[in-house]
Design a protein around this motif. Sequence first.
Motif, mmCIF file in Angstrom:
data_model
loop_
_atom_site.group_PDB
_atom_site.id
_atom_site.type_symbol
_atom_site.label_atom_id
_atom_site.label_comp_id
_atom_site.label_asym_id
_atom_site.label_seq_id
_atom_site.Cartn_x
_atom_site.Cartn_y
_atom_site.Cartn_z
ATOM 1 N N UNK A 1 0.823 -1.199 0.000
ATOM 2 C CA UNK A 1 0.000 0.000 0.000
ATOM 3 C C UNK A 1 0.864 1.259 0.000
ATOM 4 N N UNK A 2 1.961 1.222 0.730
ATOM 5 C CA UNK A 2 2.860 2.367 0.745
ATOM 6 C C UNK A 2 3.451 2.618 -0.639
ATOM 7 N N UNK A 3 3.848 1.534 -1.304
ATOM 8 C CA UNK A 3 4.434 1.669 -2.644
ATOM 9 C C UNK A 3 3.397 2.201 -3.626
ATOM 10 N N UNK A 4 2.175 1.637 -3.581
ATOM 11 C CA UNK A 4 1.127 2.095 -4.498
ATOM 12 C C UNK A 4 0.775 3.553 -4.251
ATOM 13 N N UNK A 5 0.698 3.958 -3.002
ATOM 14 C CA UNK A 5 0.378 5.346 -2.689
ATOM 15 C C UNK A 5 1.471 6.298 -3.175
ATOM 16 N N UNK A 6 2.715 5.922 -2.965
ATOM 17 C CA UNK A 6 3.819 6.797 -3.381
ATOM 18 C C UNK A 6 3.906 6.898 -4.901
ATOM 19 N N UNK A 7 3.673 5.782 -5.582
ATOM 20 C CA UNK A 7 3.688 5.820 -7.050
ATOM 21 C C UNK A 7 2.575 6.725 -7.570
ATOM 22 N N UNK A 8 1.358 6.592 -7.008
ATOM 23 C CA UNK A 8 0.262 7.453 -7.438
ATOM 24 C C UNK A 8 0.506 8.911 -7.111
ATOM 25 N N UNK A 9 1.091 9.169 -5.974
ATOM 26 C CA UNK A 9 1.389 10.547 -5.568
ATOM 27 C C UNK A 9 2.395 11.197 -6.499
ATOM 28 N N UNK A 10 3.448 10.483 -6.815
ATOM 29 C CA UNK A 10 4.477 11.032 -7.707
ATOM 30 C C UNK A 10 3.957 11.176 -9.138
ATOM 31 N N UNK A 11 3.138 10.227 -9.587
ATOM 32 C CA UNK A 11 2.597 10.315 -10.950
ATOM 33 C C UNK A 11 1.622 11.477 -11.085
ATOM 34 N N UNK A 12 0.826 11.736 -10.062
ATOM 35 C CA UNK A 12 -0.109 12.864 -10.105
ATOM 36 C C UNK A 12 0.648 14.187 -10.170
ATOM 37 N N UNK A 13 1.713 14.294 -9.381
ATOM 38 C CA UNK A 13 2.511 15.522 -9.417
ATOM 39 C C UNK A 13 3.182 15.701 -10.776
ATOM 40 N N UNK A 14 3.679 14.609 -11.338
ATOM 41 C CA UNK A 14 4.322 14.689 -12.654
ATOM 42 C C UNK A 14 3.325 15.060 -13.738
ATOM 43 N N UNK A 15 2.116 14.490 -13.680
ATOM 44 C CA UNK A 15 1.109 14.782 -14.708
ATOM 45 C C UNK A 15 0.707 16.251 -14.689
ATOM 46 N N UNK A 16 0.450 16.797 -13.517
ATOM 47 C CA UNK A 16 0.076 18.213 -13.436
ATOM 48 C C UNK A 16 1.228 19.112 -13.876
ATOM 49 N N UNK A 17 2.455 18.729 -13.547
ATOM 50 C CA UNK A 17 3.608 19.524 -13.967
ATOM 51 C C UNK A 17 3.755 19.516 -15.484
ATOM 52 N N UNK A 18 3.509 18.377 -16.112
ATOM 53 C CA UNK A 18 3.609 18.287 -17.572
ATOM 54 C C UNK A 18 2.526 19.125 -18.246
ATOM 55 N N UNK A 19 1.303 19.045 -17.736
ATOM 56 C CA UNK A 19 0.191 19.784 -18.350
ATOM 57 C C UNK A 19 0.415 21.293 -18.268
ATOM 58 N N UNK A 20 0.925 21.759 -17.152
ATOM 59 C CA UNK A 20 1.112 23.209 -16.993
ATOM 60 C C UNK A 20 2.337 23.743 -17.726
ATOM 61 N N UNK A 21 3.353 22.930 -17.915
ATOM 62 C CA UNK A 21 4.589 23.410 -18.548
ATOM 63 C C UNK A 21 4.695 23.051 -20.020
ATOM 64 N N UNK A 22 3.774 22.249 -20.551
ATOM 65 C CA UNK A 22 3.886 21.807 -21.946
ATOM 66 C C UNK A 22 3.836 22.953 -22.950
ATOM 67 N N UNK A 23 3.001 23.995 -22.764
ATOM 68 C CA UNK A 23 3.022 25.098 -23.751
ATOM 69 C C UNK A 23 4.399 25.721 -23.938
ATOM 70 N N UNK A 24 5.169 25.841 -22.869
ATOM 71 C CA UNK A 24 6.516 26.399 -23.010
ATOM 72 C C UNK A 24 7.457 25.431 -23.713
ATOM 73 N N UNK A 25 7.196 24.126 -23.605
ATOM 74 C CA UNK A 25 7.989 23.152 -24.367
ATOM 75 C C UNK A 25 7.734 23.314 -25.858
ATOM 76 N N UNK A 26 6.474 23.549 -26.238
ATOM 77 C CA UNK A 26 6.146 23.765 -27.650
ATOM 78 C C UNK A 26 6.854 25.006 -28.177
ATOM 79 N N UNK A 27 6.827 26.083 -27.404
ATOM 80 C CA UNK A 27 7.498 27.316 -27.820
ATOM 81 C C UNK A 27 9.003 27.085 -27.953
ATOM 82 N N UNK A 28 9.597 26.387 -27.002
ATOM 83 C CA UNK A 28 11.043 26.124 -27.044
ATOM 84 C C UNK A 28 11.432 25.329 -28.280
#
Length: 379
Positions: free
Chosen positions: A122-149
């Motif tokens: 349960x600890x492993x599953x929770x940590x994986x989901x927590x890190x994946x959620x943070x990564x997904x939101x970071x990608x969605x918010x920063x992707x427009x600047x990747x396109x510009x770059x």
Amino acid sequence: MVDGDIGRMLRSEAGNNPTVKMLGSLAQVLIFNPFHTVTVLLQVGYEPLPPTYRKPSIFFFSGGFYYPNIFKYMKYLTDKEGSRLVLYRGLTPRLGGVFITNSVRSEVLAAVPASTSKCPPEQIAHEVGRQCAATALAVITSHPLLVVTNRMIVSLIGGEEKYSTVISAISTIFGEEGLLGFYAGIVPHLLGEVSGKAIEVLIQEIVEKAELNKKLGLPAHADGKTSLPVSAIHGFLSYPLQLTTTIMTVNNCGLAVSDLPTVQGTQSSWIACIKALWNSGNIKRGSNLMFARKSADQTWHTPPSPPTSPDVEPLAEEVAAVVESPVEVPAAPTVAEVPDVPVVPEVPVVPEVPVVPEVSVVSECPDGKCELKPAATSE
């Protein structure tokens, strides 16, 4: 992308301090931005330098045609553009993207606490989901600047001015494609980062829970994570999706990069793009920056345009000017402009002269001594 492994190692060494992680990421971008610029150009298939044949050696295990290394590529770009600043094209939006990514990740991880369960799965599953959620939101918010770059970088191929600055790039994308243009290639980017992060965190948690660091004699970082090269595994497994993301962010945007043979056939969707890369043997294109070998079935080389002799350029310009200049044809004179022709006087007709009838002569002298007399005419 080439500096992703180094960046992840710097962030892991920083522990849980978000400020240190932020400064480390920004310093990483400044130092390795020239490598990132060349990597993006290689990923879209821009190879202006031809490959050369190398004999088998320590560096070239098998003989064949190899492309020049990244440092020769950098020299070519600086000589072509006349400045080393070309290696820092797209630096401003890239710094902004790194700042947003780290800020969003830190906020999400702070908002979602770690698991308090005593069950390791349960600890492993929770940590994986927590890190994946943070990564997904970071990608969605920063992707427009990747396109510009990426579009600012690939505009070096055709020299387009509309993507030369951050303001002009943003206005061009919004004016031509709308808001959706800023999210071109978001699906492979999201899949690559989230799946890579899941594998990375899963390996770290398993090693930590099983205490493999102590059993294998591996040193642990300050945050207790393993020193195994999990970031390298992340980069290796997600590279095809990273390559697809780069190509999809610059597809159908009116740049010369769309005319490269390596981009042809990848415009319809990201699935078609990754299939085309796989079938052509280019699924790892741009991953080797030092000893990139050209396979026989690879579509990679972009032949350079033939140089023009400086002595021929003026002559060519004169010929083009002569051909383009209109030829002035004099207009035909009108009837009013034709001069009067003097009238020739008529020649008087000579009357016919009556024909005199022929006079027949009869000879009465057989010996030829008598005079000739005219023959008698009947009345």
